[in-house]
Each structure stands twice: as C-alpha cells, then as structure tokens.
Design a protein around this motif. Structure first.
Motif, PDB file in Angstrom:
ATOM      1  N   ASP A 172       0.881  -0.984  -0.230  1.00 54.93           N
ATOM      2  CA  ASP A 172       0.149  -0.113  -0.058  1.00 54.93           C
ATOM      3  C   ASP A 172       0.832   1.327   0.185  1.00 54.93           C
ATOM      4  O   ASP A 172       1.033   1.836   1.003  1.00 54.93           O
ATOM      5  CB  ASP A 172      -1.225  -0.233   1.120  1.00 54.93           C
ATOM      6  N   ASP A 173       1.301   1.510  -1.116  1.00 51.16           N
ATOM      7  CA  ASP A 173       2.746   2.505  -1.163  1.00 51.16           C
ATOM      8  C   ASP A 173       1.256   3.826  -1.048  1.00 51.16           C
ATOM      9  O   ASP A 173       2.597   4.915  -0.219  1.00 51.16           O
ATOM     10  CB  ASP A 173       2.662   2.969  -2.421  1.00 51.16           C
ATOM     11  N   VAL A 174       0.171   4.084  -1.061  1.00 52.49           N
ATOM     12  CA  VAL A 174      -0.505   5.673  -0.750  1.00 52.49           C
ATOM     13  C   VAL A 174      -0.229   5.568   0.880  1.00 52.49           C
ATOM     14  O   VAL A 174       0.290   7.150   1.462  1.00 52.49           O
ATOM     15  CB  VAL A 174      -1.859   5.738  -1.476  1.00 52.49           C
ATOM     16  N   ARG A 175      -0.430   4.810   1.562  1.00 51.05           N
ATOM     17  CA  ARG A 175      -0.415   4.694   3.419  1.00 51.05           C
ATOM     18  C   ARG A 175       1.057   4.385   3.108  1.00 51.05           C
ATOM     19  O   ARG A 175       0.743   5.511   4.322  1.00 51.05           O
ATOM     20  CB  ARG A 175      -1.730   3.566   3.651  1.00 51.05           C
ATOM     21  N   ALA A 176       1.496   4.589   2.878  1.00 53.04           N
ATOM     22  CA  ALA A 176       2.840   4.357   3.279  1.00 53.04           C
ATOM     23  C   ALA A 176       2.998   5.462   3.351  1.00 53.04           C
ATOM     24  O   ALA A 176       4.484   6.112   4.716  1.00 53.04           O
ATOM     25  CB  ALA A 176       3.732   3.416   2.311  1.00 53.04           C
ATOM     26  N   ILE A 177       3.167   6.772   2.199  1.00 53.34           N
ATOM     27  CA  ILE A 177       3.984   7.763   1.608  1.00 53.34           C
ATOM     28  C   ILE A 177       2.874   8.512   2.852  1.00 53.34           C
ATOM     29  O   ILE A 177       3.410   9.347   3.479  1.00 53.34           O
ATOM     30  CB  ILE A 177       3.290   8.108   0.518  1.00 53.34           C
ATOM     31  N   GLU A 178       1.745   8.336   3.290  1.00 53.48           N
ATOM     32  CA  GLU A 178       1.074   8.620   4.373  1.00 53.48           C
ATOM     33  C   GLU A 178       0.915   8.750   5.344  1.00 53.48           C
ATOM     34  O   GLU A 178       1.481  10.051   6.525  1.00 53.48           O
ATOM     35  CB  GLU A 178      -0.359   8.358   4.339  1.00 53.48           C
TER      36      GLU A 178
ATOM     37  N   PHE B  31      13.905  12.919   5.174  1.00 54.13           N
ATOM     38  CA  PHE B  31      14.647  12.435   4.238  1.00 54.13           C
ATOM     39  C   PHE B  31      13.797  11.186   2.743  1.00 54.13           C
ATOM     40  O   PHE B  31      14.653  11.456   2.277  1.00 54.13           O
ATOM     41  CB  PHE B  31      16.031  11.777   4.403  1.00 54.13           C
ATOM     42  N   ASN B  32      13.310   9.884   3.650  1.00 57.23           N
ATOM     43  CA  ASN B  32      12.788   9.422   2.603  1.00 57.23           C
ATOM     44  C   ASN B  32      11.829   9.710   1.371  1.00 57.23           C
ATOM     45  O   ASN B  32      11.875   9.610   0.713  1.00 57.23           O
ATOM     46  CB  ASN B  32      12.267   8.367   3.149  1.00 57.23           C
ATOM     47  N   LEU B  33      10.689  10.861   2.016  1.00 57.90           N
ATOM     48  CA  LEU B  33      10.281  11.526   1.067  1.00 57.90           C
ATOM     49  C   LEU B  33      11.057  12.412   0.001  1.00 57.90           C
ATOM     50  O   LEU B  33      10.305  12.639  -0.692  1.00 57.90           O
ATOM     51  CB  LEU B  33       9.397  12.053   2.544  1.00 57.90           C
ATOM     52  N   GLY B  34      12.039  13.119   0.466  1.00 62.52           N
ATOM     53  CA  GLY B  34      13.109  13.282  -0.851  1.00 62.52           C
ATOM     54  C   GLY B  34      13.236  12.578  -1.619  1.00 62.52           C
ATOM     55  O   GLY B  34      14.056  12.751  -3.024  1.00 62.52           O
TER      56      GLY B  34
ATOM     57  N   GLY C 189      10.451  11.231  -8.265  1.00 57.88           N
ATOM     58  CA  GLY C 189       8.497  11.120  -9.361  1.00 57.88           C
ATOM     59  C   GLY C 189       7.745  10.674  -8.214  1.00 57.88           C
ATOM     60  O   GLY C 189       7.054  10.182  -9.498  1.00 57.88           O
ATOM     61  N   LEU C 190       8.369   9.133  -7.242  1.00 59.99           N
ATOM     62  CA  LEU C 190       6.966   9.313  -6.410  1.00 59.99           C
ATOM     63  C   LEU C 190       5.942   9.574  -6.052  1.00 59.99           C
ATOM     64  O   LEU C 190       4.746   9.745  -5.371  1.00 59.99           O
ATOM     65  CB  LEU C 190       7.682   7.919  -5.648  1.00 59.99           C
ATOM     66  N   VAL C 191       6.569  11.089  -5.313  1.00 60.16           N
ATOM     67  CA  VAL C 191       5.146  12.509  -4.574  1.00 60.16           C
ATOM     68  C   VAL C 191       6.417  13.079  -4.893  1.00 60.16           C
ATOM     69  O   VAL C 191       7.267  13.333  -4.690  1.00 60.16           O
ATOM     70  CB  VAL C 191       5.788  11.463  -3.141  1.00 60.16           C
TER      71      VAL C 191
ATOM     72  N   PRO D 196      10.403  17.989  -7.856  1.00 56.94           N
ATOM     73  CA  PRO D 196      11.944  18.409  -7.555  1.00 56.94           C
ATOM     74  C   PRO D 196      11.794  19.209  -6.056  1.00 56.94           C
ATOM     75  O   PRO D 196      13.157  19.328  -5.432  1.00 56.94           O
ATOM     76  CB  PRO D 196      12.597  18.393  -8.285  1.00 56.94           C
ATOM     77  N   GLU D 197      11.574  20.528  -6.718  1.00 61.18           N
ATOM     78  CA  GLU D 197      11.295  21.375  -5.924  1.00 61.18           C
ATOM     79  C   GLU D 197      11.100  20.770  -4.349  1.00 61.18           C
ATOM     80  O   GLU D 197      11.611  21.429  -3.321  1.00 61.18           O
ATOM     81  CB  GLU D 197      10.241  22.902  -6.430  1.00 61.18           C
ATOM     82  N   ASP D 198      10.579  20.428  -4.210  1.00 59.70           N
ATOM     83  CA  ASP D 198       9.684  19.136  -2.758  1.00 59.70           C
ATOM     84  C   ASP D 198      11.093  18.138  -2.141  1.00 59.70           C
ATOM     85  O   ASP D 198      11.131  18.529  -1.177  1.00 59.70           O
ATOM     86  CB  ASP D 198       8.464  18.536  -2.745  1.00 59.70           C
ATOM     87  N   ALA D 199      11.346  18.046  -3.414  1.00 56.94           N
ATOM     88  CA  ALA D 199      12.719  16.440  -2.410  1.00 56.94           C
ATOM     89  C   ALA D 199      13.744  17.735  -2.494  1.00 56.94           C
ATOM     90  O   ALA D 199      14.300  17.419  -1.390  1.00 56.94           O
ATOM     91  CB  ALA D 199      13.298  16.644  -4.144  1.00 56.94           C
ATOM     92  N   LEU D 200      13.874  19.437  -2.398  1.00 58.35           N
ATOM     93  CA  LEU D 200      15.097  19.913  -1.830  1.00 58.35           C
ATOM     94  C   LEU D 200      14.621  20.346  -1.212  1.00 58.35           C
ATOM     95  O   LEU D 200      15.368  20.759  -0.176  1.00 58.35           O
ATOM     96  CB  LEU D 200      15.144  21.006  -2.825  1.00 58.35           C
ATOM     97  N   GLY D 201      13.330  20.929  -0.722  1.00 57.97           N
ATOM     98  CA  GLY D 201      13.005  21.226   0.307  1.00 57.97           C
ATOM     99  C   GLY D 201      12.999  19.798   1.630  1.00 57.97           C
ATOM    100  O   GLY D 201      13.455  20.158   2.626  1.00 57.97           O
TER     101      GLY D 201
END
Length: 635
Positions: A488-494, A509-512, A518-520, A523-528
């Motif tokens: 369940d990738d959606v809940r994992a990301i949540e 960091f893992n969210l970055g 490109g999974l969530v 790129p600007e979000d990744a930097l943040g």
C-alpha cells in the motif's frame, strides 16, 4: 518573603548583550509550587525561574512571580498588562495547578482553598483575566501553559486538565499536553515540557511553529508518548525567539569549539554527549595522541572563541560547557549570565534515579535536545548500573511506564531476554511507545517470543497511532515491501508525511528520495525535504540537496546554493561531503566548485586561484573549515 519576591519581579529586566532585538518584548512568568491546602509540586518554581533567565537573554522584559497568592497574581498580571499594551510580543508562562470548569480554565494560587464550585471565582485566577490584559496589545501574544497537571480539586470542580482556548488573531496557545489531559511534573529540576522548551528556545533562526514541533517530539520521547504537547495558533506573522542567522547543529558547534581550542576536556565532553556523532573518529584520534598540540589563540581569536563558546553553552545548557566558559573567561562579557545559568542546572552527580536511567538507557531514536541516547553496545557495558537506576526510577515514578521500558532495554542488554520481554509487555500495555516498537521488533524476529509478524504489525500500528515516529517509518517500510501485509504505497507515503510533519528527519529524507524519483511531489519538494532533513539531523540531506542544485534535476541550477549545501555538509556530516568535493571533484560542475572556493576565501582559508579545481590548497581549506573554522556568515 513572598512580598519581597513580588517587588523584585517588577524590576527584573535584562537586555541580551550579544543580540539586539528591534521589537519590544515583555513576559509574565509565574510558577506556583508551595500550595497550602493541597499537595505541592516540585518543579513549577524552577520552571518559571529558569525560563525567566532564558527569556531575559532573548530580550524580554520579564515580570517573574513565584509561589503567589491570588492578590499577588492579579497585581503582577496588571503591571505586566500595562507594559504589554505597547509591546510587539507579549508572552505569558504559567506552571502550577490548573483546571477547567465548563470549558473555562482557572489557574490556582498557592493560597486557594476550594470546598465547592462556588469558591472558584474568589479562590482562583481565571485564564480570561490574563488574556484580557494581553488583548490590549496589537502585537503577537504567546501563552504557554505548563499547568495541565493532576487536578487536586477534581472532586470539587469535576474536571481535570485544561480546556482548549483562544480564537482571536495573533494569539498562540501552547499547552504542555493535549486538551483535557494531564501532564507530568517531571523527575528532575524541570518538567518534561519546560525542559524541552528551554532546550530549543535558543535555536538560531527557528520559527516558533518549528520550535513547538521540536518540543513536542522531545516530550513524546521522554514520556514514551504519555504526554503530547499541543498548540493552537492564529499568528499572522512568523516569530523567532532567537533572531540570529541559522547556524550549525549543537553537535557540530561543540566539535568546532573543541577543535579550535584543541582542548581534551571539550573533546571528552563531545564524546560523552555524542557517542555516535559525526566527529567521533576525529575526537578519538585527538584523545589517543599522548601529546596533543594546543594552538595558541591571539586576542582576536580569543574574543571570537569566547563568543562562540558562550553562544553554544547558552543554547545547549550543558553545565560542563558553562563551567569551562567561566574557567576560561571568568571576567568575560557573559560571565554573570553564565553563573546564573550554572546555578539552574544540576550537577551530574546530583541527578535523580530517573535522570540517571534516561542517561544510561535511552534509545538513540528517542534522543532529545538534551539527551542523545545510548547505542546498544555501550548500554551493554553499563547494563547492571542502568538496571539499578531504571528499577529505582520505575519505583519512584510508577505513573510513568517509560522507566519500565528503559529497564527492559537495560535488561535485554544484560542478556536476560525473558525478563525483558515481560517488562516490555508491561510497559506496552500501559501505552509506552518505545516498549511497543521494541516488542514489535522482538515478535518480528522471534527473539524471546514466538515469531508473530501480524502481532508486530499490530504493535507498530498502535505505536504509530500514539505518535511514535519510528513506528510510522517501520509501518511505511512494511507497506512499501508488501510481504507480510498487502502492499500500500499510498498509505506508506501518508505515514512518512505524518512522521515528517511531526519532526522525523529520517522520514523527511526518505520523502526527498521519493520526490526526487518522481513518486511523490516535485523536484522542488525534494529539495525542501532534503534541506529540512539535514537541518533536523539527517546530514546526508545536505549532499543530496547539493546534487539537485548542481545538476538542476527538474529545477533551476543554482551553483551558489549548491555550494552552501556542500559547505554545511562538510561541517556537519561524517566526511562524505568533503570526500565528494576532493576525491570526486570531477562529478561537480566547475561553477559550483568555484562558489565553494569563493566562500572559503571569504572565511580566510583559501588563498589560491578561484578555478573550481581540487588541489592541496582547496583540501587544506576544507579541512580548516570542518575542524574549527565554520563561519555561518559566509553562507
């Protein structure tokens, strides 16, 4: 005696000698401990006095009152209200007994005698009386209540804890625990909440919303999730207690000070405080040198070193660091303030059983600003001492199952797995989050209990619901893998997003990484995410952010910002950033490396050509930067 304290409170005013504040700041700080008709509290007077010292150093005019009766509380509040009317920022802090009736909060003076609900208006101070005085100001209004303690009048009032209040603009309400709940008085000098607040209030450039996230994270860790600080804000602009520029972490600054001074005492302090820190190998190398060379500082260096040492000591509240400052600079510009701080921080030998248990057995993932946690290998060396301390702490504070969880960790380190499982189960049944997560790991591996993956998932679910960041991450990994439970990738990301919001650098960091791939997000979000993770202690985030900025992966290339990330990483990480810039220099664009050289030149460490090429001069400059020469101003 009480009258003398009150008169002194009106005159308490101190402006920070090292930092100028353009805004007018005023605070009312009250701590009530010595109650006449109900059980006293150990820490409110300490909490109020210690916070008053911190606020004075941050440019607040402080009205301090301790152990006040009702008339004194109202009189001090009125004097404060007159001054607060013209302030840019007004703050009210209260520690002591408090309760709610019908959604209204009441603060309890030390002379309160409540026999029925009818006594409340004349025997207590309504929170609304304080709020109304603060409303005279057009500035920001901050209310911090460490008052949600056991309500001794519950039979009279019928309710415990404090109710949620506040809806007007430019107010922020911060509570020691969630609405309608109670908080702990603490087992040391300060309550868990105030200790966390004191530990973060001097973080440079930190917005108050981030500060409260850090405080909440620390209190949850310190109490095993039994106490969860809560806040409610209607602020219309940002506020920072310490307005100086963002600098490095306390760990990095301690290394910088120790490396500059070449002092064995500071090196050992680093080793004791950060046993798994980024500079441990450097410290070990220094301490193993039988004849360390002490660099002589010139007058300018001494002034700069004294200022840096003072700011770190003030921010970290490490008593050995404050004592070292006073030894080196007994007549220094901040010596008087340092002496006041030293008096408010207990010696290690005076620690309580709870404090000793925490120092010996805390899990590294439960680290706080004042407690870094102990790796399992080190705990094994001191297991019997930890068992003794944690056993005493558990007996002394039976309402805090977290000490039982720490006792379990010490017990398993001593090799008694069966006993540890029993202790973990006891603490988990009473809601301790670390016990749940540790027990889940045992069920997952089958160590000391029959292997039961479903039980492990259930325990992690319960711990995540209670606020455990580790449990959220563990569940996210399980859901991404999809082996023991449906994928369940959606809940994992949540779960990762929630953990990141609540202060987990690892989840951030893992969210970055996910955003970079490109999974969530973008790129600007990744930097943040990478930058936020690095600032919160996941230092590899600096290098990841630098790569994005250098290559322009999905966002505009920015060599200057890439250079900033690389230099922050060079100061804070385990050496990876410097290795990337020297051994892997060809992987970076020439203009990014030139920007790094320019900043090292501004700091006074690089005197060769600005050409973007690695070489002995560049490597030496990076070495100086990492080992005592970090200069935040050039970033």
């Amino acid at each position: 005696m009480r009258l003398i304290r009150l008169i002194m409170a009106f005159g308490l005013f101190f402006m920070c000698a090292t930092q100028a504040f353009a805004e007018q700041r005023v605070a009312l700080v009250i701590g009530n401990s010595d109650y006449e008709s109900v059980g006293g509290l150990d820490n409110p007077v300490n909490d109020a006095s210690d916070l008053a010292i911190a606020l004075e150093g941050l440019g607040f005019r402080v009205f301090l009152g301790t152990n006040l009766n009702r008339d004194e509380m109202l009189s001090l509040a009125e004097s404060y209200g007159v001054t607060a009317a013209d302030s840019d920022v007004s703050l009210f802090f209260y520690a002591g007994h408090g309760f709610q009736v019908g959604g209204q909060n009441y603060l309890v003076p030390v002379d309160a005698h409540l026999t029925s609900g009818a006594d409340i208006p004349e025997q207590t101070v309504a929170m609304g009386d304080i709020v109304s005085r603060m409303e005279r100001s057009d500035g920001l209004k901050l209310i911090v209540l460490d008052a949600c303690r056991d309500n001794p009048f519950e039979e009279t009032t019928g309710e415990g804890g404090l109710a949620r209040i506040g809806s007007a603009a430019d107010f922020m309400f911060a509570y020691a625990t969630q609405p309608d709940n109670v908080a702990y008085d603490g087992t040391g000098r300060n309550s868990f909440f105030t200790e966390a607040l004191l530990s973060h209030i001097y973080t440079p450039g930190q917005d108050i919303s981030d500060l409260l996230i850090s405080v909440r994270k620390d209190v949850i860790a310190a109490t095993g999730g039994r106490q969860v600080p809560w806040d409610n804000s209607s602020l219309t602009r940002q506020f920072r207690f310490d307005t100086s520029p963002v600098t490095a972490s306390e760990e990095t600054l301690l290394w910088q000070v120790a490396a500059s001074a070449q002092d064995p005492q500071l090196m050992q302090l680093y080793m004791d405080r950060y046993p798994e820190g980024s500079h441990v190998s450097d410290v070990v190398a220094f301490l193993d040198n039988s004849e360390p060379q002490t660099r002589k500082l010139n007058i300018d260096d001494q002034d700069a070193q004294a200022d840096r040492l003072w700011k770190l000591a003030q921010r970290s509240r490490m008593r050995p660091l404050l004592e070292f400052y006073l030894e080196q600079y007994p007549d220094g510009a901040n010596a008087q303030q340092a002496r006041r701080l030293v008096q408010s921080i207990p010696r290690r030998e005076d620690t309580t059983p709870g404090g000793m248990c925490e120092r010996l057995a805390t899990h590294p993932r439960d680290s706080t600003a004042s407690l870094t946690g102990v790796p399992f290998s080190r705990l094994k060396e001191n297991a019997m001492t930890a068992i003794q301390a944690c056993g005493a702490a558990a007996a002394q504070s039976p309402d805090l199952p977290h000490y039982v969880a720490l006792l379990a960790r010490a017990t398993i380190a001593a090799g008694d797995v069966e006993r540890a499982v029993t202790l973990y189960q006891r603490a988990a049944e009473r809601g301790d989050l670390r016990a749940m997560v540790s027990l889940a790991q045992l069920y997952e591996s089958g160590m000391g209990v029959p292997q039961d993956v479903a039980r492990a998932v259930s325990l992690n679910e319960a711990a995540a619901e209670g606020g455990s960041l580790d449990a959220m991450i563990n569940l996210a990994v399980t859901l991404f893998e999809g082996q023991s439970v449906p994928k369940d990738d959606v809940r994992a990301i949540e779960l990762l997003q929630r953990a990141a919001r609540e202060g987990s650098a690892k989840a951030t960091f893992n969210l970055g990484v996910l955003a970079q791939d490109g999974l969530v997000g973008t790129p600007e979000d990744a930097l943040g995410y990478f930058q936020k993770a690095a600032q919160n202690g996941e230092h590899q985030g600096y290098l990841a952010a630098a790569i994005l900025l250098d290559e322009g992966r999905g966002l505009r290339r920015d060599p200057a910002r890439a250079a900033e990330m690389l230099l922050r990483g060079a100061a804070e990480d385990n050496g990876a950033a410097i290795a990337q810039m020297t051994e892997g220099a060809a992987n970076w664009s020439r203009d990014t490396m030139m920007e790094v050289q320019k900043r090292l030149q501004q700091a006074g460490y690089y005197n060769s050509t600005i050409d973007g090429l690695s070489g002995p001069g560049f490597e030496n400059a990076l070495d100086l930067w990492r080992n005592g020469g970090f200069v935040a101003d050039v970033l």
